[in-house]
Design a protein around this motif. Structure first.
Motif, short mmCIF file in Angstrom:
data_model
loop_
_atom_site.label_atom_id
_atom_site.label_comp_id
_atom_site.label_asym_id
_atom_site.label_seq_id
_atom_site.Cartn_x
_atom_site.Cartn_y
_atom_site.Cartn_z
N MET A 270 -5.41 4.88 -0.44
CA MET A 270 -6.48 5.88 -0.41
C MET A 270 -6.40 6.73 0.86
N ALA A 271 -6.20 6.06 2.01
CA ALA A 271 -6.15 6.78 3.28
C ALA A 271 -4.97 7.76 3.31
N LEU A 272 -3.85 7.35 2.74
CA LEU A 272 -2.68 8.24 2.70
C LEU A 272 -2.91 9.41 1.75
N SER A 273 -3.75 9.21 0.74
CA SER A 273 -3.99 10.25 -0.26
C SER A 273 -4.99 11.30 0.21
N ILE A 274 -5.78 11.02 1.24
CA ILE A 274 -6.81 11.96 1.68
C ILE A 274 -6.21 13.28 2.18
N PRO A 275 -5.20 13.26 3.08
CA PRO A 275 -4.61 14.54 3.52
C PRO A 275 -3.52 15.07 2.59
N HIS A 276 -3.23 14.30 1.56
CA HIS A 276 -2.11 14.54 0.66
C HIS A 276 -2.07 15.98 0.14
N ALA A 277 -3.17 16.45 -0.45
CA ALA A 277 -3.15 17.74 -1.14
C ALA A 277 -2.89 18.90 -0.19
N PRO B 59 -6.34 11.50 -6.39
CA PRO B 59 -5.81 10.16 -6.11
C PRO B 59 -6.61 9.36 -5.09
N ALA B 60 -7.19 10.02 -4.09
CA ALA B 60 -7.96 9.27 -3.07
C ALA B 60 -9.12 8.54 -3.72
N LEU B 61 -9.85 9.21 -4.61
CA LEU B 61 -10.96 8.57 -5.32
C LEU B 61 -10.46 7.44 -6.20
N LEU C 75 -1.73 18.83 3.01
CA LEU C 75 -0.49 18.70 3.78
C LEU C 75 0.72 19.07 2.95
N LEU C 76 0.74 18.64 1.71
CA LEU C 76 1.92 18.86 0.87
C LEU C 76 1.92 20.23 0.18
N LEU C 77 0.73 20.70 -0.21
CA LEU C 77 0.67 21.91 -1.03
C LEU C 77 0.17 23.13 -0.28
N GLY C 78 -0.33 22.93 0.95
CA GLY C 78 -0.78 24.06 1.76
C GLY C 78 0.28 25.15 1.93
N PRO C 79 1.55 24.80 2.18
CA PRO C 79 2.58 25.84 2.33
C PRO C 79 2.71 26.75 1.11
N GLY D 58 0.82 -1.22 0.00
CA GLY D 58 0.00 0.00 0.00
C GLY D 58 0.85 1.26 0.00
N ILE D 59 1.87 1.29 0.84
CA ILE D 59 2.77 2.45 0.87
C ILE D 59 3.50 2.59 -0.46
N SER D 60 3.93 1.47 -1.02
CA SER D 60 4.63 1.51 -2.30
C SER D 60 3.72 2.00 -3.41
N MET D 61 2.44 1.59 -3.39
CA MET D 61 1.48 2.07 -4.38
C MET D 61 1.32 3.59 -4.27
N TYR D 62 1.23 4.08 -3.06
CA TYR D 62 1.09 5.52 -2.85
C TYR D 62 2.33 6.26 -3.36
N MET D 63 3.50 5.75 -3.00
CA MET D 63 4.74 6.41 -3.40
C MET D 63 5.00 6.29 -4.91
N ALA D 64 4.49 5.21 -5.52
CA ALA D 64 4.72 4.99 -6.94
C ALA D 64 4.07 6.06 -7.80
N ASN D 65 3.04 6.72 -7.29
CA ASN D 65 2.32 7.71 -8.07
C ASN D 65 2.45 9.10 -7.48
N PHE D 66 3.57 9.31 -6.80
CA PHE D 66 3.78 10.59 -6.13
C PHE D 66 5.25 10.95 -6.29
N THR D 67 5.52 12.06 -6.95
CA THR D 67 6.90 12.38 -7.28
C THR D 67 7.22 13.83 -6.94
#
Length: 567
Positions: free
Chosen positions: A273-280, A84-86, A282-286, A50-59
């Motif tokens: 999916m769970a990792l992707s929910i706060p993704h946007a 990505p969460a959907l 958390l990462l792009l808020g700054p 699951g973690i690898s799937m998340y990281m595989a589509n996140f660069t």
């Protein structure tokens, strides 16, 4: 002091790359069979998959291309990254059991059973070609970010980073990719969480909340943004693209197949999916906060070359020098994960779908592993050249990514997914779907006047049009008379997906990943702890110390976890 800070950044990045190389190469000694090298012996735990799937589509593209979109257009970029969460939810509910039951070594393998051998061969070759372009864009994005925070020469960074990823992917196979993905995930979030928290704190330190809201530029915090073409249709088209791309991504499919059971495959997708929910946020808020508070200081939003370095500039402004190095290492983490996954699964496809299937059917395990390693070397070399060309031509990353998705990704993914869902299609339907998508996209971009249009179609119109046409063509093929032999083969194919498969792991002598990952996480924690010795403000030292303690604690907990091997 500035020179000292730069030296620390370089040391952190170099030490991190060395650790990744050691971690990725650890499993090389256990790669005795082709099944272990290409499929990890079906022993990958669901949490690691699951973690690898998340990281595989996140660069690092997220921190360069998408971050620049957020900095320029605001809320629309954050909404874009909620797709990505959907996509992973659909993967868990619809596709995970189907892919796992097919027991694939590589995704194109199924195209022969579903359609015909030529479809398998063509999709394999096009998929490998797409890897060259996509990997080049991602490698450039990563090194562009690192250049912005460390000052390291862009071209030299591209060459070194490409070499490191090639070496550990070649040596350790899929196990190396999985282990480094999880390790890089830990480092990534160690970097982004402190930056997000400190950015939010500045909303209240530099201004009151009401003042912050009042300072948001007109249209920046709202959606749609029609003056820049960011309409609801554009957003829905991107969400559709995520849904199709993530579910048809060869790396995601490979991870669903390499788990012990289909329940594990579903849990892996749900974790992604769970990792992707706060993704946007958390990462792009700054980036959103920086545009409101420090637009003149951080970067000019009207200059794309500056906008693409905004995340690195924020990190340099807000974080201690040592943790800026960790942020740079995290960017390496994000893209190294994706590239190693991509090169691993494409090398698997080359060996399984082209080399063994059509060139050397008698190839043994050692020969297959050698062919796979040489394929990784070739893909890494070409992707590195592409990245250098992009660096020299200074093309806009977001525009490049959008163009690549529309022209190549959708045509390759749509027939792949529709073949799983549509029973009554002809054996040439996959090729027809590919041809229609490519033809429509080419016409909409360069031959739009033949369609009676005064301008090319928008990105959203292009994606929706391709999807509808492929669906109609593949559905329509089912209305034609089919050969009885072909119809029987398709019935057998869907019968294969009717019940769960029983996995027989090929090699239980491979050490479980949790202990190995824990050891290297602790090692990175000690590296961060050493940064506390450098001259810095008391608050910066406290932040660095907390980060080091978190890493050492996580690593220790993982090493002490007593579980059965690969469980």
């Amino acid at each position: 002091m500035i020179q000292q800070g730069q030296t620390v950044l370089w040391m952190v990045v170099i030490a991190y790359m060395t650790i990744m190389l050691l971690a990725g190469s650890y499993y090389a000694r256990y790669m005795r069979t082709a099944d272990a090298y290409f499929k990890a012996g079906n022993l990958v735990p669901w949490w690691a998959a699951g973690i690898s799937m998340y990281m595989a589509n996140f660069t690092a593209y997220t921190f360069v291309g998408i971050a620049s979109l957020v900095y320029v257009d605001g809320l629309v970029g954050i909404l874009l990254e909620s797709g990505p969460a959907l996509a992973f939810l659909v993967a868990a509910v619809v596709f995970s059991k189907r892919w796992h039951r097919l027991n694939l070594t590589s995704p194109p393998e199924y195209l022969e059973a579903r359609f015909n051998p030529f479809t398998r061969r063509l999709f394999s070759m096009l998929g490998i070609a797409l890897t060259f372009l996509g990997s080049g864009i991602r490698l450039y994005a990563m090194c562009k970010f690192v250049e912005s925070v460390t000052g390291l020469p862009l071209t030299a960074t591209i060459l070194v980073a490409g070499a490191v990823i090639v070496i550990y992917t070649m040596l350790g196979g899929l196990w190396a990719v999985i282990v480094t993905d999880v390790l890089q995930f830990v480092v990534l979030f160690l970097a982004v969480i402190p930056l997000f928290v400190i950015s939010v704190a500045h909303v209240f330190l530099d201004a009151s909340y009401a003042d912050f809201i009042a300072r948001i530029p007109l249209g920046f915090g709202s959606f749609p943004h029609p003056e820049h073409g960011r309409t609801l249709g554009w957003l829905l088209a991107w969400w559709l693209t995520y849904l199709l791309d993530y579910n048809g991504d060869w790396g995601v499919i490979q991870r669903m197949c390499c788990t012990p059971t289909e329940a594990d495959a579903r849990k892996a997708a749900l974790l992604s999916m769970a990792l992707s929910i706060p993704h946007a946020v958390l990462l792009l808020g700054p980036c959103f906060i920086a545009r409101v508070l420090w637009a003149g200081e951080i970067a000019d939003p009207a200059v794309m070359s500056q906008a693409e370095t905004v995340y690195g500039r924020i990190a340099v402004k807000l974080l201690p020098a040592g943790l800026v190095g960790v942020v740079a290492a995290a960017m390496f983490s994000a893209t190294m994960s994706t590239l190693s996954v991509s090169w691993s699964v494409r090398s698997t496809s080359f060996v399984n779908d082209l080399y063994v299937r059509f060139m050397r059917p008698q190839a043994g395990d050692r020969e297959q592993i050698l062919a796979g390693r040489l394929a990784v070397l070739a893909m890494g070399a070409v992707a590195t050249v592409v990245a250098v060309v992009i660096a020299l031509t200074s093309a806009g990353l977001f525009a490049l990514g959008q163009a690549l998705v529309g022209f190549m990704v959708i045509p390759l993914v749509l027939p792949l997914l529709l073949g799983l869902l549509l029973r009554r299609t002809h054996n040439w339907a996959g090729l027809a779907g590919l041809s229609v998508c490519l033809g429509f996209t080419a016409l909409s971009r360069w031959g739009y006047r033949l369609l009676g249009l005064s301008a090319p179609l928008t990105f959203g119109q292009e994606i929706v049009g391709s999807t509808i046409l492929a669906l109609l063509v593949m559905l329509g093929s089912g209305l034609l008379t089919r050969d009885p032999v072909d119809a029987g083969r398709v019935r057998d194919f869907f019968g294969r997906m009717a019940s769960p498969r029983r996995v027989e792991p090929s090699d239980r002598g491979i050490p479980p990943p949790v202990t190995i990952i824990g050891s290297f996480v602790s090692l990175i924690g000690l590296l961060v702890l050493a940064l506390c010795a450098m001259p810095q403000a008391s608050l910066d030292r406290i932040v660095t110390l907390l980060a080091a303690a978190a890493l050492v604690g996580i690593g220790t907990a993982m090493r002490r976890r007593r579980t059965k091997a690969h469980n």
